[in-house]
Design an enzyme around this catalytic site. Structure first.
Site, mmCIF file in Angstrom:
data_model
loop_
_atom_site.group_PDB
_atom_site.id
_atom_site.type_symbol
_atom_site.label_atom_id
_atom_site.label_comp_id
_atom_site.label_asym_id
_atom_site.label_seq_id
_atom_site.Cartn_x
_atom_site.Cartn_y
_atom_site.Cartn_z
ATOM 1 N N LEU A 1 18.417 -6.264 6.892
ATOM 2 C CA LEU A 1 19.431 -6.000 5.877
ATOM 3 C C LEU A 1 20.824 -6.257 6.443
ATOM 4 O O LEU A 1 21.100 -5.937 7.604
ATOM 5 C CB LEU A 1 19.347 -4.538 5.434
ATOM 6 N N HIS B 1 8.428 3.305 9.220
ATOM 7 C CA HIS B 1 8.166 2.418 10.351
ATOM 8 C C HIS B 1 6.905 2.898 11.081
ATOM 9 O O HIS B 1 6.756 4.107 11.321
ATOM 10 C CB HIS B 1 9.368 2.413 11.307
ATOM 11 N N GLU C 1 0.943 7.038 6.900
ATOM 12 C CA GLU C 1 2.112 6.535 6.164
ATOM 13 C C GLU C 1 2.004 6.938 4.698
ATOM 14 O O GLU C 1 2.973 7.361 4.069
ATOM 15 C CB GLU C 1 2.196 5.011 6.265
ATOM 16 N N ASN D 1 13.336 4.226 4.908
ATOM 17 C CA ASN D 1 12.356 3.232 5.371
ATOM 18 C C ASN D 1 11.198 3.963 6.033
ATOM 19 O O ASN D 1 11.344 5.107 6.478
ATOM 20 C CB ASN D 1 13.030 2.305 6.384
ATOM 21 N N ARG E 1 22.260 -14.740 4.131
ATOM 22 C CA ARG E 1 21.675 -13.400 3.971
ATOM 23 C C ARG E 1 22.627 -12.494 3.178
ATOM 24 O O ARG E 1 22.227 -11.733 2.318
ATOM 25 C CB ARG E 1 21.450 -12.816 5.374
ATOM 26 N N SER F 1 0.832 -1.215 0.000
ATOM 27 C CA SER F 1 0.000 0.000 0.000
ATOM 28 C C SER F 1 0.866 1.265 0.000
ATOM 29 O O SER F 1 0.473 2.286 -0.576
ATOM 30 C CB SER F 1 -0.987 0.004 1.171
ATOM 31 N N LEU G 1 18.482 -0.953 13.877
ATOM 32 C CA LEU G 1 17.160 -1.269 13.321
ATOM 33 C C LEU G 1 16.115 -0.200 13.655
ATOM 34 O O LEU G 1 15.864 0.096 14.830
ATOM 35 C CB LEU G 1 16.694 -2.634 13.857
ATOM 36 N N ASP G 2 15.500 0.356 12.609
ATOM 37 C CA ASP G 2 14.399 1.338 12.727
ATOM 38 C C ASP G 2 14.791 2.600 13.519
ATOM 39 O O ASP G 2 13.921 3.261 14.090
ATOM 40 C CB ASP G 2 13.151 0.700 13.371
ATOM 41 N N MET H 1 10.383 -6.987 4.447
ATOM 42 C CA MET H 1 10.444 -7.667 5.739
ATOM 43 C C MET H 1 11.685 -8.543 5.900
ATOM 44 O O MET H 1 11.572 -9.692 6.324
ATOM 45 C CB MET H 1 9.172 -8.517 5.936
HETATM 46 C C1 GRF Z 1 3.752 -0.649 6.910
HETATM 47 O O1 GRF Z 1 3.041 -0.612 8.106
HETATM 48 C C2 GRF Z 1 5.137 -0.089 7.107
HETATM 49 O O2 GRF Z 1 5.172 0.916 8.067
HETATM 50 C C3 GRF Z 1 5.923 -1.281 7.577
HETATM 51 O O3 GRF Z 1 5.390 -2.371 6.853
HETATM 52 C C4 GRF Z 1 4.049 -2.077 6.469
HETATM 53 C C5 GRF Z 1 4.002 -2.232 4.975
HETATM 54 O O4 GRF Z 1 2.706 -2.080 4.455
HETATM 55 N N1 GRF Z 1 7.330 -1.062 7.377
HETATM 56 P P1 GRF Z 1 2.489 -2.024 2.895
HETATM 57 O O5 GRF Z 1 3.102 -3.285 2.294
HETATM 58 O O6 GRF Z 1 3.149 -0.788 2.364
HETATM 59 O O7 GRF Z 1 0.997 -1.987 2.700
#
Ligand code: GRF
Length: 215
Positions: free
Chosen positions: A92, A108, A173, A106, A64, A12, A143-144, A89
């Site tokens: 890295l 988050h 987002e 990124n 990895r 999304s 991370l994040d 997901m």
């Molecule tokens: C989102 O909540 C983003 O913040 C996190 O993973 C989710 C990805 O959602 N990193 P989408 O695949 O963009 O719908």
């Protein structure tokens, strides 16, 4: 501005970014979408928007690092200005992060540094936080927790569940990610250590800080 977007699932955020390019709110294009999951819905979204997309299978690599070496080589061929993680997901490797230092961002679903890692909205609910939100940040080895470009604040209500909170955060987002990319494309982001300043942006407004422009 040439972007590569890495995804693993729903896509999304990819959609929100692709729409912003299509509507010419950001100049440039997404030149490639890469997924580490064959059945990621985001691959369908890429197709809908006419963006080339590829699935790169991690299970054919022993480690990895080997997968990331392969990915870095593929990404570098495209000569992107920016590499965008949108629900990618996988942890890295240091090599990947070093390869795109300063060009890797990124999103988050929390106000970082709170609630790093998986299921951030659930963590916020369980902690009893009264506000959460989302953050676009540069990626570093922590991370994040890289330097913050923009955050949006979302109140957590007593009857919120992990799902209602995630949905509310997601709406923001989809606004802050294209906004951050637009600022980067305009060369308005100045980074000094952890401090990121957006030139010409209005600061001090809530729930989004700095203020969104026309998203
Ligand atoms: C989102 O909540 C983003 O913040 C996190 O993973 C989710 C990805 O959602 N990193 P989408 O695949 O963009 O719908």
């Amino acid at each position: 501005m040439k972007l590569i977007v890495l995804i693993s699932g729903r896509g999304s955020n990819l959609q929100a970014i692709a729409r912003a390019f299509k509507m010419k709110k950001i100049k440039g294009k997404i030149s490639l979408v890469i997924s580490n999951k064959k059945d990621a819905h985001g691959l369908e979204i890429a197709k809908e928007y006419g963006i080339p997309s590829e699935f790169h299978n991690p299970s054919v690599f022993k480690t990895r690092e080997e997968y990331d070496i392969h990915l870095v080589e593929r990404i570098k061929k495209e000569k992107p200005d920016l590499v965008v993680l949108a629900g990618y997901m996988r942890i890295l490797s240091d090599y990947f992060i070093e390869s795109f230092e300063g060009k890797l961002i990124n999103i988050h679903p929390s106000l970082t540094p709170a609630f790093a890692g998986l299921k951030a909205p659930r963590q916020a609910i369980q902690y009893g936080a009264k506000f959460s939100g989302c953050t676009v940040h540069f990626v570093t080895k922590e991370l994040d927790k890289g330097p913050v470009i923009i955050q949006a604040v979302v109140p957590v209500k007593p009857d919120d569940t992990e799902h209602t909170l995630s949905d509310k955060i997601l709406q923001y987002e989809h606004r802050i990610y294209p906004q951050a990319i637009k600022w980067i494309s305009e060369g308005r982001i100045k980074v000094k250590g952890r401090q990121v300043v957006v030139e010409g942006a209005e600061y001090g407004t809530l729930p989004v800080n700095p203020a969104l422009e026309d998203f």
